[in-house]
Design an enzyme around this catalytic site. Structure first.
Site, PDB file in Angstrom:
ATOM      1  N   HIS A  21       0.842  -1.204   0.000  1.00  0.00           N
ATOM      2  CA  HIS A  21       0.000   0.000   0.000  1.00  0.00           C
ATOM      3  C   HIS A  21       0.877   1.255   0.000  1.00  0.00           C
ATOM      4  CE1 HIS A  21      -3.259  -2.563   2.113  1.00  0.00           C
ATOM      5  NE2 HIS A  21      -3.705  -2.303   0.908  1.00  0.00           N
ATOM      6  N   LYS A  45     -14.915  -8.370   6.504  1.00  0.00           N
ATOM      7  CA  LYS A  45     -14.347  -9.696   6.662  1.00  0.00           C
ATOM      8  C   LYS A  45     -13.250  -9.734   7.721  1.00  0.00           C
ATOM      9  CE  LYS A  45     -12.102  -7.345   2.897  1.00  0.00           C
ATOM     10  NZ  LYS A  45     -11.221  -7.130   1.809  1.00  0.00           N
ATOM     11  N   ARG A  94      -1.548  -5.653  -8.437  1.00  0.00           N
ATOM     12  CA  ARG A  94      -0.488  -6.598  -8.103  1.00  0.00           C
ATOM     13  C   ARG A  94      -0.325  -7.670  -9.164  1.00  0.00           C
ATOM     14  NH1 ARG A  94      -3.225  -7.526  -2.384  1.00  0.00           N
ATOM     15  NH2 ARG A  94      -4.939  -7.163  -3.802  1.00  0.00           N
ATOM     16  N   SER A 131      -3.192  -7.746   2.692  1.00  0.00           N
ATOM     17  CA  SER A 131      -3.521  -7.622   4.121  1.00  0.00           C
ATOM     18  C   SER A 131      -4.147  -8.906   4.643  1.00  0.00           C
ATOM     19  CB  SER A 131      -4.491  -6.461   4.341  1.00  0.00           C
ATOM     20  OG  SER A 131      -3.923  -5.258   3.915  1.00  0.00           O
TER      21      SER A 131
HETATM   22  P1  ADP Z   1      -9.887  -3.484  -0.739  1.00  0.00           P
HETATM   23  O1  ADP Z   1     -10.472  -4.393   0.291  1.00  0.00           O
HETATM   24  O2  ADP Z   1     -10.737  -2.319  -1.081  1.00  0.00           O
HETATM   25  O3  ADP Z   1      -9.310  -4.168  -1.967  1.00  0.00           O
HETATM   26  P2  ADP Z   1      -7.206  -3.262   0.238  1.00  0.00           P
HETATM   27  O4  ADP Z   1      -6.777  -2.528   1.441  1.00  0.00           O
HETATM   28  O5  ADP Z   1      -7.028  -4.730   0.230  1.00  0.00           O
HETATM   29  O6  ADP Z   1      -8.685  -2.818   0.025  1.00  0.00           O
HETATM   30  O7  ADP Z   1      -6.479  -2.676  -1.050  1.00  0.00           O
HETATM   31  C1  ADP Z   1      -6.593  -1.339  -1.427  1.00  0.00           C
HETATM   32  C2  ADP Z   1      -5.902  -1.131  -2.756  1.00  0.00           C
HETATM   33  O8  ADP Z   1      -4.523  -1.392  -2.643  1.00  0.00           O
HETATM   34  C3  ADP Z   1      -6.378  -2.016  -3.895  1.00  0.00           C
HETATM   35  O9  ADP Z   1      -6.315  -1.299  -5.102  1.00  0.00           O
HETATM   36  C4  ADP Z   1      -5.385  -3.123  -3.931  1.00  0.00           C
HETATM   37  O10 ADP Z   1      -5.300  -3.712  -5.220  1.00  0.00           O
HETATM   38  C5  ADP Z   1      -4.135  -2.363  -3.594  1.00  0.00           C
HETATM   39  N1  ADP Z   1      -3.119  -3.183  -3.001  1.00  0.00           N
HETATM   40  C6  ADP Z   1      -3.202  -4.008  -1.946  1.00  0.00           C
HETATM   41  N2  ADP Z   1      -2.029  -4.608  -1.692  1.00  0.00           N
HETATM   42  C7  ADP Z   1      -1.181  -4.149  -2.631  1.00  0.00           C
HETATM   43  C8  ADP Z   1       0.180  -4.419  -2.948  1.00  0.00           C
HETATM   44  N3  ADP Z   1       0.887  -5.293  -2.252  1.00  0.00           N
HETATM   45  N4  ADP Z   1       0.717  -3.760  -3.994  1.00  0.00           N
HETATM   46  C9  ADP Z   1      -0.036  -2.908  -4.706  1.00  0.00           C
HETATM   47  N5  ADP Z   1      -1.308  -2.631  -4.497  1.00  0.00           N
HETATM   48  C10 ADP Z   1      -1.883  -3.242  -3.463  1.00  0.00           C
END
Ligand code: ADP
Length: 165
Positions: A21, A45, A94, A131
């Site tokens: 992130h 979740k 990703r 995450s």
């Molecule tokens: P959501 O539940 O809305 O997907 P996340 O917190 O999991 O929220 O992810 C938010 C954003 O960050 C999404 O666009 C996701 O693809 C991106 N993201 C999550 N992990 C990574 C990573 N390791 N590298 C790049 N982008 C990421």
């Protein structure tokens, strides 16, 4: 991006925020004048940290990043974007699996609200970081210290009942 001031929101669950992130945040800072990291309050979740805790942790990490702020929001991302008068939604990619889901999400958001989504590809170092997996691996005692910032790792250990000094 030219002369126009561009404000972006980077919405997500951030439970917890990862190095992946933060990589997206750094890339976004180079593209936009203002970047709001928006922590979704949707009933998620297996939540590990409350939205307030997530905001607090991200605030600490981004305190000295110019143009970056952190907030939580409830409800539709596009409605939040409109309230903040944001020009674009920033999301990270990703893998090809992400592309499929994100494509659908971006098309829907554009169809219902006319807002554009800008994607940045993560550094190859964090392409596998999520995450959800971090929560699962950490809960089973795996070492996730390379995938999240130090301060988040400490909070995570604390939350999981593994106190570190
Ligand atoms: P959501 O539940 O809305 O997907 P996340 O917190 O999991 O929220 O992810 C938010 C954003 O960050 C999404 O666009 C996701 O693809 C991106 N993201 C999550 N992990 C990574 C990573 N390791 N590298 C790049 N982008 C990421």
């Amino acid at each position: 991006m030219g002369d126009k001031f561009v404000r972006a929101i980077f919405p997500g669950s951030f439970d917890p925020i990862t190095n992946g992130h933060l990589d997206v945040v750094h890339r976004g800072m180079r593209l936009f004048d203002e970047l709001i990291i928006a922590v979704g309050r949707s009933p998620v979740k297996n939540q590990l940290f409350t939205p307030e805790e997530r905001v607090e942790m991200i605030c600490e990490l981004t305190a000295d990043m110019p143009g970056v702020s952190v907030e939580s929001f409830e409800g539709l991302t596009v409605e939040y974007a409109a309230r903040k008068e944001a020009d674009v939604i920033l999301r990270g990619l990703r893998s090809l699996t992400d592309v499929q889901y994100e494509f659908q999400l971006a098309m829907t958001n554009r169809a219902v609200a006319g807002i554009e989504t800008v994607f940045v590809m993560t550094s190859e170092h964090y392409g596998f970081t999520s995450s959800t997996l971090i929560r699962q691996v950490a809960a089973l005692g795996g070492d996730v210290s390379k995938l999240i910032p130090k301060s988040i790792y400490a909070r995570l250990q604390h939350r999981l009942g593994r106190l570190t000094e």
